[in-house]
Design an enzyme around this catalytic site. Structure first.
Site, PDB file in Angstrom:
ATOM      1  N   LYS A   1      67.791  42.000  25.653  1.00  0.00           N
ATOM      2  CA  LYS A   1      66.538  42.681  25.987  1.00  0.00           C
ATOM      3  C   LYS A   1      66.113  43.621  24.856  1.00  0.00           C
ATOM      4  CE  LYS A   1      67.365  42.489  30.978  1.00  0.00           C
ATOM      5  NZ  LYS A   1      67.550  43.265  32.214  1.00  0.00           N
TER       6      LYS A   1
ATOM      7  N   PHE B   1      84.387  28.469  23.923  1.00  0.00           N
ATOM      8  CA  PHE B   1      83.000  28.794  24.268  1.00  0.00           C
ATOM      9  C   PHE B   1      82.043  28.201  23.240  1.00  0.00           C
ATOM     10  CE2 PHE B   1      79.370  31.642  23.569  1.00  0.00           C
ATOM     11  CZ  PHE B   1      78.808  31.658  24.825  1.00  0.00           C
ATOM     12  N   GLU B   2      82.401  28.329  21.958  1.00  0.00           N
ATOM     13  CA  GLU B   2      81.551  27.815  20.883  1.00  0.00           C
ATOM     14  C   GLU B   2      81.466  26.290  20.941  1.00  0.00           C
ATOM     15  OE1 GLU B   2      81.208  28.327  16.013  1.00  0.00           O
ATOM     16  OE2 GLU B   2      82.875  29.221  17.129  1.00  0.00           O
TER      17      GLU B   2
ATOM     18  N   THR C   1      85.859  28.389  18.847  1.00  0.00           N
ATOM     19  CA  THR C   1      86.381  28.812  20.139  1.00  0.00           C
ATOM     20  C   THR C   1      85.972  27.804  21.213  1.00  0.00           C
ATOM     21  OG1 THR C   1      84.399  30.087  20.695  1.00  0.00           O
ATOM     22  CG2 THR C   1      86.121  31.213  19.427  1.00  0.00           C
TER      23      THR C   1
ATOM     24  N   GLU D   1      89.076  43.353  11.945  1.00  0.00           N
ATOM     25  CA  GLU D   1      88.295  42.557  12.882  1.00  0.00           C
ATOM     26  C   GLU D   1      87.812  43.455  14.000  1.00  0.00           C
ATOM     27  OE1 GLU D   1      88.132  38.529  15.607  1.00  0.00           O
ATOM     28  OE2 GLU D   1      89.922  38.924  14.413  1.00  0.00           O
TER      29      GLU D   1
ATOM     30  N   ASP E   1      78.089  41.474  21.100  1.00  0.00           N
ATOM     31  CA  ASP E   1      77.100  41.454  22.175  1.00  0.00           C
ATOM     32  C   ASP E   1      75.697  41.465  21.577  1.00  0.00           C
ATOM     33  OD1 ASP E   1      75.465  41.963  24.403  1.00  0.00           O
ATOM     34  OD2 ASP E   1      77.040  43.115  25.396  1.00  0.00           O
TER      35      ASP E   1
ATOM     36  N   ASP F   1      87.316  52.348  20.209  1.00  0.00           N
ATOM     37  CA  ASP F   1      85.971  52.098  19.698  1.00  0.00           C
ATOM     38  C   ASP F   1      86.012  51.922  18.181  1.00  0.00           C
ATOM     39  OD1 ASP F   1      83.322  52.139  18.940  1.00  0.00           O
ATOM     40  OD2 ASP F   1      82.844  54.039  19.918  1.00  0.00           O
TER      41      ASP F   1
END
Length: 240
Positions: free
Chosen positions: A152, A221-222, A219, A73, A148, A125
């Protein structure tokens, strides 16, 4: 993480003559306070569940103490979904990458509270983890949820899901292994679908976007976004 491109420092031996290689990061190191509970979890559970980054292939059987399917993950945030999925799929081992210390501490805290034994965490990372620590043809699956979106246009090059990175993911999957992505940003979902569909080693398990697999929880947020009418797009592809 930082919003600026990172420079790889040349060795001191040839510093004067070495070229400066610029590496685009797909994440930003956000400042965040680690709570007392998270710090305690890092201190007490970190030695057991944190895997240090090393530039060598990880022996997952030795790491988890058993032979089982392994799912990577990438970017688990505060670890809520990761903990729930690991409990639901207890016969699978989860190698979870996240760079933010509060999130790592939060997942360790959940591991302790729910006695979860099938998660190991790499606070590093994920691109470097993939390159150095994951053997080719070794993974049964990869989960990347809500990376993310870099809204832009000038930042689209920072998006994690790019052809080169997907090629690397595919090389680490076993035949029949799966890649499960989810995003709540439709333009990024469209790019994900294009990139994955263009990889000839992958096949889409759905006609376009997939229904949310039962193992992936919603989640907070979801749920809030869905109440507001926002969409969420899942993609599930398998390696031929």
């Amino acid at each position: 993480m930082t919003d600026d491109n990172q420079q790889a420092a040349p060795s001191s031996e040839n510093a004067a003559d070495a070229p400066h290689h610029r590496t685009i990061k797909s994440f930003v190191m956000r400042a965040g306070r680690t709570t007392e509970g998270q710090e305690r979890a890092l201190r007490e559970l970190g030695p057991r569940f944190l895997v240090p980054f090393r530039a060598e292939v990880l022996d997952t059987t030795a790491t988890f103490g058993r032979q089982a399917p392994v799912v990577l993950e990438i970017g688990f945030g505060m670890g809520d979904a990761t903990a729930q999925i690991a409990q639901t799929l207890s016969d699978t081992d989860f190698l979870a990458c996240e760079v933010h210390e509060p999130g790592v501490g939060a997942l360790l805290k959940k591991i302790g509270e729910h006695d979860i034994t099938n998660i190991r965490i790499l606070q590093h990372d994920a691109v470097e983890v993939m390159e150095h620590m994951i053997a080719e043809g070794s993974l049964d699956g990869v989960h990347i949820y809500f990376p993310d979106p870099w809204h832009k246009k000038r930042h689209h090059k920072r998006r994690l899901i790019q052809p080169t990175f997907v090629d690397q993911l595919v090389s680490r999957l076993k035949p029949g292994g799966y890649l499960h992505l989810a995003t709540d940003w439709e333009p990024y979902a469209q790019q994900m679908l294009e990139v994955l569909s263009a990889n000839t080693a992958l096949r889409n398990t759905a006609g376009s976007y997939a229904d949310k697999p039962a193992y992936r929880p919603l989640t907070k947020f979801e749920n809030r976004g869905l109440r507001l009418g926002h969409g969420v797009w899942d993609l599930v592809f398998r390696k031929a």
